[in-house]
Design a protein around this motif. Structure first.
Motif, mmCIF file in Angstrom:
data_model
loop_
_atom_site.group_PDB
_atom_site.id
_atom_site.type_symbol
_atom_site.label_atom_id
_atom_site.label_comp_id
_atom_site.label_asym_id
_atom_site.label_seq_id
_atom_site.Cartn_x
_atom_site.Cartn_y
_atom_site.Cartn_z
ATOM 1 N N GLU A 53 1.136 -0.625 0.078
ATOM 2 C CA GLU A 53 0.019 -0.102 0.306
ATOM 3 C C GLU A 53 0.585 1.200 0.239
ATOM 4 N N THR A 57 0.706 4.545 -3.201
ATOM 5 C CA THR A 57 0.445 5.148 -3.022
ATOM 6 C C THR A 57 1.869 6.438 -3.556
ATOM 7 N N GLU A 60 1.546 7.200 -6.949
ATOM 8 C CA GLU A 60 0.596 7.506 -7.669
ATOM 9 C C GLU A 60 1.152 9.193 -8.494
#
Length: 284
Positions: A53, A57, A60
């Motif tokens: 995760e 992130t 992105e």
């Protein structure tokens, strides 16, 4: 200038059967650091790994484009770029479920596939390139285990002639409960594929001990002894496994060999003759 990247992503089962990553999401990023030219020219396919995760992130801001693949694993991605695009592409996929998964879908899982510079070709007002990738069988088995979804593939053949047996239904049963865990139909080449659930996130030991039955329509053609499920070759199986079945149809098993029938007729005839002879020649 616009760029169009088309392609397909699929996975290999036991080095012999391919299934598409239907409805998975492909994500294209610019890489975080440059790579040596000799690596980028050939394309860099490192070991497939999970994207956590935090990494997801952070990436992105480098996202270039993303889309959902169709049921055959095909995709088409486009974006605008003002200069000739020579940067490598970092390619990830995101899966909410895997083909044939029967248990409820859980959180999506993300995997890194490759780092590559596509071979761009000029086509009128845009550059076009293609990308295809087949997930290796050992990686695909691990990914299926992450989703608690097993698959068995193989062929059904006649035990004596080894000829393919098409149009049959193959059913797999849990030897501990005698409950059906999955089924599939044989194609024109006698090949089948069946799906079933395994313990979510489980290792190879979570694969149930299974035995098989084969049907033609609703008629049982062949059934193996469920003790076969506990043989050494059936133990510690992977979530992606291959099992070829050599079937002796029940109709053939019931037929007595011709020599046995001839011997039985001769025996009955001889016995009757002796009995008749005895009746005719008995004296007080």
């Amino acid at each position: 200038m616009s760029y169009l990247l088309i392609g397909n992503i699929s996975a290999l089962i036991c080095d012999e059967c391919i299934e598409p990553l239907a409805h998975a999401r492909i994500r294209i990023y610019l890489p975080v650091s440059p790579r040596p030219a000799h690596e980028l020219q050939a394309g860099l396919f490192s070991t497939l790994r999970v994207v956590g995760e935090k990494e997801y992130t952070r990436k992105e801001e480098r996202l270039l484009a993303s889309t959902t693949m169709d049921e055959r694993g095909n995709f088409s991605l486009s974006w605008e770029q003002v200069h000739l695009f020579t940067e490598p592409l970092e390619i990830d996929i995101e899966l909410a479920r895997v083909p044939g998964q029967r248990n409820p879908a859980g959180p999506a899982r993300r995997y890194h596939l490759a780092l590559q510079v596509p071979a761009w070709k000029r086509a009128r007002d845009k550059y076009v390139a293609a990308f295809a990738y087949v997930v290796p069988s050992e990686n695909w088995a691990e990914m299926r285990a992450d989703f608690g979804a097993g698959v068995v593939t193989g062929a059904v053949r006649h035990y004596e002639t080894y000829s393919a047996m098409p149009g049959l239904r193959v059913e797999a049963y849990n030897a501990l409960t005698d409950r059906i865990v999955g089924w599939g139909n044989t194609n024109e080449h006698g090949r089948y594929k069946l799906f079933f659930n395994i313990a979510s996130g489980g290792p190879a030991q979570a694969f149930p001990e299974i035995y098989f039955k084969v049907y033609s329509n609703d008629q049982l053609v062949w059934s193996e002894d469920k003790d076969m499920a506990f043989q050494p070759e059936r133990q510690r199986m992977a979530p992606c496994s291959r099992m070829n079945l050599f079937v002796k149809p029940a109709s053939e098993a019931r037929k007595a060999p011709r020599y046995f029938g001839d011997w039985l007729n001769d025996l009955m005839h001889t016995t009757k003759t002796k009995m008749l002879y005895k009746d005719l020649h008995v004296t007080a």
